[in-house]
Design a protein around this motif. Structure first.
Motif, PDB file in Angstrom:
ATOM      1  N   UNK A  44       2.895   2.696  -2.280  1.00 21.87           N
ATOM      2  CA  UNK A  44       2.727   1.376  -2.958  1.00 21.87           C
ATOM      3  C   UNK A  44       1.182   0.812  -2.986  1.00 21.87           C
ATOM      4  N   UNK A  45       0.420   1.490  -1.873  1.00 19.61           N
ATOM      5  CA  UNK A  45      -1.032   1.356  -1.936  1.00 19.61           C
ATOM      6  C   UNK A  45      -1.626   1.922  -3.376  1.00 19.61           C
ATOM      7  N   UNK A  46      -1.305   3.175  -3.567  1.00 19.87           N
ATOM      8  CA  UNK A  46      -1.556   3.773  -4.685  1.00 19.87           C
ATOM      9  C   UNK A  46      -1.146   3.300  -6.026  1.00 19.87           C
ATOM     10  N   UNK A  47      -0.072   2.276  -5.827  1.00 22.40           N
ATOM     11  CA  UNK A  47       0.492   1.928  -7.193  1.00 22.40           C
ATOM     12  C   UNK A  47       1.291   3.008  -7.958  1.00 22.40           C
ATOM     13  N   UNK A  48       1.624   3.694  -7.168  1.00 20.80           N
ATOM     14  CA  UNK A  48       2.683   4.796  -7.849  1.00 20.80           C
ATOM     15  C   UNK A  48       4.096   4.189  -8.051  1.00 20.80           C
TER      16      UNK A  48
ATOM     17  N   UNK B 142       6.477   5.290   5.802  1.00 18.58           N
ATOM     18  CA  UNK B 142       4.908   5.371   5.845  1.00 18.58           C
ATOM     19  C   UNK B 142       4.454   5.772   4.577  1.00 18.58           C
ATOM     20  N   UNK B 143       5.294   6.848   3.903  1.00 19.38           N
ATOM     21  CA  UNK B 143       4.887   7.506   2.859  1.00 19.38           C
ATOM     22  C   UNK B 143       5.321   6.454   1.730  1.00 19.38           C
TER      23      UNK B 143
ATOM     24  N   UNK C 282      12.074  13.183   0.044  1.00 17.88           N
ATOM     25  CA  UNK C 282      12.953  12.507   1.007  1.00 17.88           C
ATOM     26  C   UNK C 282      11.658  11.485   1.825  1.00 17.88           C
ATOM     27  N   UNK C 283      10.237  12.064   1.346  1.00 17.23           N
ATOM     28  CA  UNK C 283       9.402  11.300   2.132  1.00 17.23           C
ATOM     29  C   UNK C 283       8.963  11.870   3.541  1.00 17.23           C
ATOM     30  N   UNK C 284       9.668  12.521   4.065  1.00 20.04           N
ATOM     31  CA  UNK C 284       9.496  12.849   5.553  1.00 20.04           C
ATOM     32  C   UNK C 284       8.112  13.524   5.613  1.00 20.04           C
ATOM     33  N   UNK C 285       7.897  14.446   4.689  1.00 15.16           N
ATOM     34  CA  UNK C 285       6.620  15.069   4.877  1.00 15.16           C
ATOM     35  C   UNK C 285       5.571  14.614   3.927  1.00 15.16           C
ATOM     36  N   UNK C 286       5.474  13.227   3.763  1.00 20.62           N
ATOM     37  CA  UNK C 286       4.667  12.778   2.939  1.00 20.62           C
ATOM     38  C   UNK C 286       3.140  12.900   3.221  1.00 20.62           C
TER      39      UNK C 286
END
Length: 267
Positions: free
Chosen positions: A180-184, A174-175, A131-135
């Motif tokens: 996106x910054x990592x290009x993942x 935020x996650x 869920x990205x909540x704990x990213x």
């Protein structure tokens, strides 16, 4: 999703070490594993469902994964040994291994161990379903071992998101920016619930955000269903969406068209 094989872990499974284990195994709380083809990533996947989740989604079809204490204490060796039995089949089917839940980032050390070993010992494509909540718990080392993130963005409207999950939306956003910054590579998943998440403005918000990231490879528009209702009842919980219908094909098509208008591949 077409499930080929599903197993809940027993105490014996949890105690079985990998035949060639060379180090003390990391342990975690595991609900089950299955071998499936569907929305768990490309191809046929070995999917490990970890126990524990900070969200309490109204439409969750696995509420039995919410509490870590309800899972089986299981070694990474045992899970990797199980996955190793299917690697040739998985590779032939263009698949890999997915860590799901629950929320796998509630157990980041265990999840990271599994991802690393699936990738480097078994040579499998890896996916993280979150869920990205704990990213913030996902270390850069963990993410280096992830080929694909399946990111659930359950609503754009903040009040609706809180109503659906019991949690705020911002940590997920935020996650997403970090990925996106990592290009993942990311697949966004959006559950279409009539009367809850299907407002065109809500879908437009998710679509505009996903389209702005530059790393979203596709969007899965998942029609709401009530297949988990029996689990809610068995756990003594009230399934508040009992009277909510599944979306019509036309509603699903409309949602996909909104994502596609932002240059996204919607399936």
């Amino acid at each position: 999703m077409t499930v080929l094989l599903t197993r809940n872990l027993t105490a014996n499974d949890a105690a079985t070490p990998a035949a060639a284990a060379t180090h003390r195994p990391t342990e975690g709380s595991v609900h089950s594993w299955d071998l499936s083809t569907g929305v768990d990533g490309p191809g046929t996947r070995f999917v490990t469902f970890l126990s524990g989740c900070p969200l309490t989604c109204l439409y969750c079809h696995n509420p039995d994964t919410w509490r870590m204490r309800d899972g089986k204490r299981t070694s990474a060796d045992a899970i990797v040994a199980e996955a190793a039995k299917y690697t040739r089949f998985i590779e032939a089917a263009g698949g890999g291994a997915t860590i799901s839940g629950g929320e796998p980032l509630l157990q980041p050390v265990f999840a990271g161990e599994l991802l690393h070993r699936f990738k480097h010992e078994l040579g499998l494509h890896t996916a993280l379903d979150t869920s990205g909540f704990l990213g913030v718990r996902a270390t850069d080392a963990l993410l280096r071992d992830v080929d694909l993130v399946l990111l659930d963005i359950k609503s754009w409207d903040r009040a609706t998101y809180k109503k659906v999950t019991g949690r705020p939306l911002q940590p997920t956003l935020d996650f997403a920016h970090r990925l996106a910054d990592l290009g993942k590579k990311v697949w966004v998943r959006f559950v279409l619930v009539p009367g809850l998440t299907d407002d065109p403005a809500n879908i437009e918000g998710v679509a505009a955000f996903a389209g702005s990231l530059g790393n979203v490879d596709r969007v899965d528009v998942l029609p709401f269903h009530k297949l988990g209702e029996a689990k809610w009842e068995a756990l003594g919980k009230t399934f508040t969406l009992h009277d909510t219908p599944s979306p019509t094909p036309e509603q699903v098509a409309t949602a996909k068209s909104i994502f596609e208008a932002h240059g996204l591949r919607a399936v």
